[in-house]
Design a protein around this motif. Structure first.
Motif, mmCIF file in Angstrom:
data_model
loop_
_atom_site.group_PDB
_atom_site.id
_atom_site.type_symbol
_atom_site.label_atom_id
_atom_site.label_comp_id
_atom_site.label_asym_id
_atom_site.label_seq_id
_atom_site.Cartn_x
_atom_site.Cartn_y
_atom_site.Cartn_z
ATOM 1 N N GLU A 126 0.874 -1.243 0.180
ATOM 2 C CA GLU A 126 -0.199 0.098 -0.248
ATOM 3 C C GLU A 126 0.958 1.241 -0.052
ATOM 4 O OE1 GLU A 126 -3.097 2.254 3.087
ATOM 5 O OE2 GLU A 126 -2.674 0.081 3.343
ATOM 6 N N PHE A 127 0.632 2.415 -0.742
ATOM 7 C CA PHE A 127 1.225 3.481 -0.922
ATOM 8 C C PHE A 127 0.774 4.414 0.346
ATOM 9 C CE2 PHE A 127 1.895 7.879 -2.174
ATOM 10 C CZ PHE A 127 3.003 7.783 -2.592
ATOM 11 N N LYS A 128 1.879 4.922 1.008
ATOM 12 C CA LYS A 128 1.251 5.972 2.056
ATOM 13 C C LYS A 128 2.333 7.271 1.626
ATOM 14 C CE LYS A 128 0.672 2.549 5.582
ATOM 15 N NZ LYS A 128 1.032 1.790 6.754
ATOM 16 N N LEU A 129 1.942 8.448 2.165
ATOM 17 C CA LEU A 129 2.728 9.439 2.169
ATOM 18 C C LEU A 129 2.702 10.197 3.567
ATOM 19 C CD1 LEU A 129 4.163 11.547 0.255
ATOM 20 C CD2 LEU A 129 2.312 12.831 -0.285
ATOM 21 N N GLU A 130 4.060 10.681 4.138
ATOM 22 C CA GLU A 130 3.996 11.241 5.309
ATOM 23 C C GLU A 130 4.548 12.678 5.238
ATOM 24 O OE1 GLU A 130 5.631 8.249 8.220
ATOM 25 O OE2 GLU A 130 3.869 6.965 7.805
ATOM 26 N N ALA A 131 4.512 13.618 6.326
ATOM 27 C CA ALA A 131 5.094 14.831 5.933
ATOM 28 C C ALA A 131 5.619 15.112 7.550
ATOM 29 C CB ALA A 131 3.952 15.821 5.700
ATOM 30 N N LYS A 132 6.593 16.144 7.446
ATOM 31 C CA LYS A 132 7.192 16.793 8.496
ATOM 32 C C LYS A 132 7.648 17.928 7.858
ATOM 33 C CE LYS A 132 11.464 15.634 9.625
ATOM 34 N NZ LYS A 132 12.885 15.037 10.019
ATOM 35 N N ASN A 133 7.409 18.980 8.725
ATOM 36 C CA ASN A 133 8.118 20.284 8.427
ATOM 37 C C ASN A 133 9.453 20.674 9.140
ATOM 38 O OD1 ASN A 133 6.533 22.073 6.546
ATOM 39 N ND2 ASN A 133 4.925 21.902 8.052
ATOM 40 N N LEU A 146 8.426 15.188 2.713
ATOM 41 C CA LEU A 146 7.540 14.313 2.244
ATOM 42 C C LEU A 146 8.257 12.904 2.259
ATOM 43 C CD1 LEU A 146 5.330 16.041 -0.033
ATOM 44 C CD2 LEU A 146 5.029 16.097 2.228
ATOM 45 N N TYR A 147 7.653 11.800 2.668
ATOM 46 C CA TYR A 147 8.217 10.484 2.617
ATOM 47 C C TYR A 147 7.166 9.578 2.037
ATOM 48 C CZ TYR A 147 10.988 12.315 6.471
ATOM 49 O OH TYR A 147 12.046 13.069 7.297
ATOM 50 N N PRO A 148 7.196 9.317 0.696
ATOM 51 C CA PRO A 148 6.536 8.521 -0.087
ATOM 52 C C PRO A 148 7.118 7.011 0.574
ATOM 53 C CG PRO A 148 8.103 9.390 -1.690
ATOM 54 C CD PRO A 148 8.248 10.131 -0.289
ATOM 55 N N LYS A 149 5.980 6.045 0.616
ATOM 56 C CA LYS A 149 6.401 4.684 0.919
ATOM 57 C C LYS A 149 5.561 3.596 0.155
ATOM 58 C CE LYS A 149 7.463 5.818 5.525
ATOM 59 N NZ LYS A 149 7.341 5.731 7.200
ATOM 60 N N GLY A 150 6.167 2.714 -0.350
ATOM 61 C CA GLY A 150 5.539 1.796 -1.124
ATOM 62 C C GLY A 150 5.652 1.878 -2.619
ATOM 63 N N GLU A 151 4.656 1.596 -3.414
ATOM 64 C CA GLU A 151 4.763 1.906 -4.866
ATOM 65 C C GLU A 151 3.788 2.994 -5.446
ATOM 66 O OE1 GLU A 151 3.222 -1.929 -6.309
ATOM 67 O OE2 GLU A 151 5.050 -3.128 -5.411
ATOM 68 N N LEU A 152 4.473 3.975 -5.973
ATOM 69 C CA LEU A 152 3.755 5.030 -6.789
ATOM 70 C C LEU A 152 3.408 4.761 -8.120
ATOM 71 C CD1 LEU A 152 2.657 7.835 -6.542
ATOM 72 C CD2 LEU A 152 4.960 8.678 -6.789
ATOM 73 N N ASP A 153 2.429 4.319 -8.414
ATOM 74 C CA ASP A 153 2.047 4.028 -9.802
ATOM 75 C C ASP A 153 0.629 4.531 -10.217
ATOM 76 O OD1 ASP A 153 0.151 2.292 -8.564
ATOM 77 O OD2 ASP A 153 1.410 0.417 -8.830
ATOM 78 N N VAL A 154 -0.007 4.006 -11.216
ATOM 79 C CA VAL A 154 -1.195 4.497 -11.867
ATOM 80 C C VAL A 154 -2.338 4.588 -10.824
ATOM 81 C CG1 VAL A 154 -1.849 2.413 -12.880
ATOM 82 C CG2 VAL A 154 -2.708 4.216 -14.128
ATOM 83 N N TYR A 155 -2.110 3.513 -9.923
ATOM 84 C CA TYR A 155 -3.478 3.123 -8.860
ATOM 85 C C TYR A 155 -3.386 4.225 -7.924
ATOM 86 C CZ TYR A 155 -3.395 -1.092 -11.408
ATOM 87 O OH TYR A 155 -3.634 -2.227 -12.426
ATOM 88 N N ASN A 156 -2.282 4.993 -7.549
ATOM 89 C CA ASN A 156 -2.329 5.991 -6.498
ATOM 90 C C ASN A 156 -1.764 7.232 -6.634
ATOM 91 O OD1 ASN A 156 0.284 5.144 -6.352
ATOM 92 N ND2 ASN A 156 -0.330 3.453 -5.031
ATOM 93 N N THR A 157 -1.425 7.666 -8.097
ATOM 94 C CA THR A 157 -0.837 8.891 -8.446
ATOM 95 C C THR A 157 -1.801 10.046 -8.212
ATOM 96 O OG1 THR A 157 -1.312 8.570 -10.732
ATOM 97 C CG2 THR A 157 1.017 8.273 -10.197
ATOM 98 N N LYS A 158 -3.053 9.900 -8.401
ATOM 99 C CA LYS A 158 -4.010 10.979 -7.923
ATOM 100 C C LYS A 158 -3.962 11.246 -6.425
ATOM 101 C CE LYS A 158 -8.966 11.919 -8.996
ATOM 102 N NZ LYS A 158 -9.834 12.124 -7.473
#
Length: 103
Positions: free
Chosen positions: A2-9, A16-28
């Motif tokens: 599963e794709f996740k995106l976490e943030a820290k300032n 931003l910390y993208p985790k997993g697979e960034l593909d056609v199913y979760n780019t939106k």
């Protein structure tokens, strides 16, 4: 995975910390979440990709979209910790010059 995106300032970056697979199913979802984080705190974005396992052409397209949005306000995107296969994708598509990429 599963794709996740976490943030820290930080003072300098929206990290931003993208985790997993960034593909056609979760780019939106990735684009929407990133822009939402950015709208809250407009500054340069640092993508720490140490946990990004896969990126396809739609994922690259979403990064370009985000770059165009932040450049409107004179901000930039820095990408770090790309695994070798994803880095190869940036080189093949000649996008490594569009983004600031760090080891």
């Amino acid at each position: 995975m599963e794709f996740k995106l976490e943030a820290k300032n930080t003072d300098e970056f929206l990290v931003l910390y993208p985790k997993g697979e960034l593909d056609v199913y979760n780019t939106k979802n990735f684009k929407e979440k990133t822009i939402k984080f950015y709208e809250k705190d407009k500054k340069d974005i640092l993508f720490d990709c140490k946990d990004l396992e896969y990126l396809d052409s739609t994922g690259l397209g979403s990064l370009i979209y985000i770059l165009k949005e932040v450049e409107k306000e004179d901000h930039k995107i820095v990408i770090e910790n790309l695994n070798p296969s994803i880095m190869k994708l940036f080189k093949i598509t000649k996008l490594e010059d569009m983004f600031e990429i760090r080891g």
